[in-house]
Scaffold this motif. Sequence first.
Motif, PDB file in Angstrom:
ATOM      1  N   GLY A  92       0.805  -1.212   0.000  1.00 18.17           N
ATOM      2  CA  GLY A  92       0.000   0.000   0.000  1.00 18.17           C
ATOM      3  C   GLY A  92       0.841   1.266   0.000  1.00 18.17           C
ATOM      4  N   GLU A  93       2.153   1.137  -0.232  1.00 17.85           N
ATOM      5  CA  GLU A  93       3.057   2.287  -0.252  1.00 17.85           C
ATOM      6  C   GLU A  93       3.728   2.400  -1.608  1.00 17.85           C
ATOM      7  OE1 GLU A  93       5.826   2.503   3.015  1.00 17.85           O
ATOM      8  OE2 GLU A  93       4.492   1.315   4.271  1.00 17.85           O
ATOM      9  N   ARG A  94       3.984   3.625  -2.033  1.00 19.89           N
ATOM     10  CA  ARG A  94       4.692   3.868  -3.294  1.00 19.89           C
ATOM     11  C   ARG A  94       6.189   3.910  -3.026  1.00 19.89           C
ATOM     12  NH1 ARG A  94       5.306   4.833  -8.535  1.00 19.89           N
ATOM     13  NH2 ARG A  94       6.340   6.714  -9.231  1.00 19.89           N
ATOM     14  N   VAL A  95       6.931   3.205  -3.843  1.00 20.58           N
ATOM     15  CA  VAL A  95       8.389   3.287  -3.804  1.00 20.58           C
ATOM     16  C   VAL A  95       8.763   4.562  -4.549  1.00 20.58           C
ATOM     17  CG1 VAL A  95      10.541   2.183  -4.487  1.00 20.58           C
ATOM     18  CG2 VAL A  95       8.601   0.778  -3.746  1.00 20.58           C
ATOM     19  N   VAL A  96       9.411   5.503  -3.861  1.00 21.87           N
ATOM     20  CA  VAL A  96       9.651   6.814  -4.467  1.00 21.87           C
ATOM     21  C   VAL A  96      10.974   6.909  -5.212  1.00 21.87           C
ATOM     22  CG1 VAL A  96       8.138   8.036  -2.871  1.00 21.87           C
ATOM     23  CG2 VAL A  96      10.560   7.765  -2.316  1.00 21.87           C
ATOM     24  N   ALA A  97      11.943   6.071  -4.881  1.00 19.23           N
ATOM     25  CA  ALA A  97      13.243   6.057  -5.559  1.00 19.23           C
ATOM     26  C   ALA A  97      13.851   4.683  -5.377  1.00 19.23           C
ATOM     27  CB  ALA A  97      14.173   7.121  -4.999  1.00 19.23           C
ATOM     28  N   VAL A  98      14.774   4.337  -6.267  1.00 17.99           N
ATOM     29  CA  VAL A  98      15.424   3.025  -6.229  1.00 17.99           C
ATOM     30  C   VAL A  98      16.930   3.236  -6.140  1.00 17.99           C
ATOM     31  CG1 VAL A  98      15.835   0.898  -7.524  1.00 17.99           C
ATOM     32  CG2 VAL A  98      13.583   2.005  -7.601  1.00 17.99           C
ATOM     33  N   SER A  99      17.555   2.602  -5.165  1.00 19.54           N
ATOM     34  CA  SER A  99      19.019   2.595  -5.081  1.00 19.54           C
ATOM     35  C   SER A  99      19.503   1.327  -5.749  1.00 19.54           C
ATOM     36  CB  SER A  99      19.473   2.639  -3.624  1.00 19.54           C
ATOM     37  OG  SER A  99      19.090   3.850  -3.024  1.00 19.54           O
ATOM     38  N   THR A 100      20.579   1.416  -6.503  1.00 16.93           N
ATOM     39  CA  THR A 100      21.031   0.276  -7.278  1.00 16.93           C
ATOM     40  C   THR A 100      22.540   0.115  -7.180  1.00 16.93           C
ATOM     41  OG1 THR A 100      20.857  -0.813  -9.441  1.00 16.93           O
ATOM     42  CG2 THR A 100      21.284   1.559  -9.452  1.00 16.93           C
ATOM     43  N   ALA A 101      22.984  -1.125  -7.310  1.00 13.84           N
ATOM     44  CA  ALA A 101      24.411  -1.447  -7.258  1.00 13.84           C
ATOM     45  C   ALA A 101      24.656  -2.694  -8.090  1.00 13.84           C
ATOM     46  CB  ALA A 101      24.834  -1.685  -5.815  1.00 13.84           C
ATOM     47  N   GLY A 102      25.899  -3.068  -8.232  1.00 10.94           N
ATOM     48  CA  GLY A 102      26.253  -4.286  -8.955  1.00 10.94           C
ATOM     49  C   GLY A 102      25.872  -4.214 -10.416  1.00 10.94           C
ATOM     50  N   GLY A 103      25.492  -5.371 -10.995  1.00 10.05           N
ATOM     51  CA  GLY A 103      25.129  -5.433 -12.403  1.00 10.05           C
ATOM     52  C   GLY A 103      23.974  -4.515 -12.759  1.00 10.05           C
ATOM     53  N   GLY A 104      23.090  -4.270 -11.793  1.00 10.62           N
ATOM     54  CA  GLY A 104      21.954  -3.394 -12.030  1.00 10.62           C
ATOM     55  C   GLY A 104      22.329  -1.946 -12.211  1.00 10.62           C
ATOM     56  N   SER A 105      23.579  -1.614 -11.920  1.00  7.88           N
ATOM     57  CA  SER A 105      23.996  -0.214 -12.062  1.00  7.88           C
ATOM     58  C   SER A 105      25.040  -0.030 -13.154  1.00  7.88           C
ATOM     59  CB  SER A 105      24.556   0.290 -10.727  1.00  7.88           C
ATOM     60  OG  SER A 105      25.737  -0.399 -10.387  1.00  7.88           O
ATOM     61  N   ALA A 106      25.238  -1.051 -13.955  1.00  3.79           N
ATOM     62  CA  ALA A 106      26.260  -0.995 -15.003  1.00  3.79           C
ATOM     63  C   ALA A 106      25.741  -0.271 -16.236  1.00  3.79           C
ATOM     64  CB  ALA A 106      26.707  -2.413 -15.375  1.00  3.79           C
ATOM     65  N   GLY A 107      26.272   0.868 -16.523  1.00  8.67           N
ATOM     66  CA  GLY A 107      25.961   1.577 -17.755  1.00  8.67           C
ATOM     67  C   GLY A 107      24.883   2.632 -17.611  1.00  8.67           C
ATOM     68  N   GLU A 108      25.168   3.815 -18.126  1.00 15.62           N
ATOM     69  CA  GLU A 108      24.223   4.928 -18.036  1.00 15.62           C
ATOM     70  C   GLU A 108      22.946   4.659 -18.826  1.00 15.62           C
ATOM     71  OE1 GLU A 108      25.769   8.796 -18.807  1.00 15.62           O
ATOM     72  OE2 GLU A 108      27.480   8.506 -17.480  1.00 15.62           O
ATOM     73  N   THR A 109      23.054   4.010 -19.974  1.00 19.79           N
ATOM     74  CA  THR A 109      21.870   3.730 -20.774  1.00 19.79           C
ATOM     75  C   THR A 109      20.916   2.823 -20.016  1.00 19.79           C
ATOM     76  OG1 THR A 109      23.148   3.984 -22.797  1.00 19.79           O
ATOM     77  CG2 THR A 109      21.042   2.852 -22.992  1.00 19.79           C
ATOM     78  N   TRP A 110      21.460   1.793 -19.414  1.00 25.67           N
ATOM     79  CA  TRP A 110      20.652   0.854 -18.633  1.00 25.67           C
ATOM     80  C   TRP A 110      19.964   1.585 -17.476  1.00 25.67           C
ATOM     81  CZ3 TRP A 110      17.608  -2.805 -18.289  1.00 25.67           C
ATOM     82  CH2 TRP A 110      17.456  -3.626 -17.180  1.00 25.67           C
ATOM     83  N   LEU A 111      20.657   2.483 -16.813  1.00 29.24           N
ATOM     84  CA  LEU A 111      20.064   3.228 -15.705  1.00 29.24           C
ATOM     85  C   LEU A 111      18.970   4.176 -16.207  1.00 29.24           C
ATOM     86  CD1 LEU A 111      23.300   3.846 -13.639  1.00 29.24           C
ATOM     87  CD2 LEU A 111      21.425   2.291 -13.085  1.00 29.24           C
ATOM     88  N   ARG A 112      19.168   4.783 -17.376  1.00 29.84           N
ATOM     89  CA  ARG A 112      18.117   5.625 -17.970  1.00 29.84           C
ATOM     90  C   ARG A 112      16.883   4.793 -18.307  1.00 29.84           C
ATOM     91  NH1 ARG A 112      19.221   8.170 -23.183  1.00 29.84           N
ATOM     92  NH2 ARG A 112      17.140   9.005 -22.952  1.00 29.84           N
ATOM     93  N   ILE A 113      17.100   3.605 -18.881  1.00 26.59           N
ATOM     94  CA  ILE A 113      15.974   2.725 -19.210  1.00 26.59           C
ATOM     95  C   ILE A 113      15.208   2.391 -17.940  1.00 26.59           C
ATOM     96  CG2 ILE A 113      15.341   0.387 -19.960  1.00 26.59           C
ATOM     97  CD1 ILE A 113      17.690   0.593 -21.996  1.00 26.59           C
ATOM     98  N   ARG A 114      15.919   1.993 -16.912  1.00 28.37           N
ATOM     99  CA  ARG A 114      15.254   1.620 -15.655  1.00 28.37           C
ATOM    100  C   ARG A 114      14.504   2.791 -15.045  1.00 28.37           C
ATOM    101  NH1 ARG A 114      19.338  -0.577 -11.776  1.00 28.37           N
ATOM    102  NH2 ARG A 114      17.506  -1.118 -10.539  1.00 28.37           N
ATOM    103  N   ALA A 115      15.090   3.984 -15.050  1.00 23.36           N
ATOM    104  CA  ALA A 115      14.406   5.160 -14.487  1.00 23.36           C
ATOM    105  C   ALA A 115      13.104   5.432 -15.228  1.00 23.36           C
ATOM    106  CB  ALA A 115      15.320   6.382 -14.547  1.00 23.36           C
TER     107      ALA A 115
END
Length: 188
Positions: A92-115
């Motif tokens: 019942g709560e909204r996740v307002v931001a996501v912190s990421t590390a490891g493979g999930g944070s590799a590459g600016e394009t990937w981070l833009r896609i995820r955002a």
Amino acid sequence: MPGAASNTGAAWVSAWFPDRDLGELDRLAADVIPTGRSTYPLLGAGERFHSSPPARPDSAATVRTTSFATLRRWKVAYLERMAFDLVEELSGERVVAVSTAGGGSAGETWLRIRANVLDRPIRKVRNANAATGAAMIAASGVWFDGLIAAVDAMVTPETTFDPDILVDAYRDGYARFRADLTAHGYIA
């Protein structure tokens, strides 16, 4: 977020493109996002994240591409969106931001896609690894008043990627992704 809970973690990039530099692949992807083409990078049979034994790497929904430049949309981000939708539905709560590390944070394009897929800021954090996560969990019961307080005190953002004008295109892609999963009998 699905990470190890899914059969579609970042290992598919190395498996499909073993001789390619990840930085180069990230730059190639930046030139083609988003488009209507997509693939579901499933390496093994079954999808653990949405409990779908029929999901297969050779099905129409998991077509493999041989050219990274033609790999238009990373459905891994859509699985992550499914995870956040479920977390928000159950909590019942909204996740307002996501912190990421490891493979999930590799590459600016990937981070833009995820955002854009998640429609929330993605914060790439410094010094994040399994040991740091374990230390946060331990500290949450000893030095801090819970896990959120420990994370807030111990996590240092390196950079933040905010959603941009691509949000609507990825929202449409996410709707098609869910329809594809339903059509293939992967989800109800």
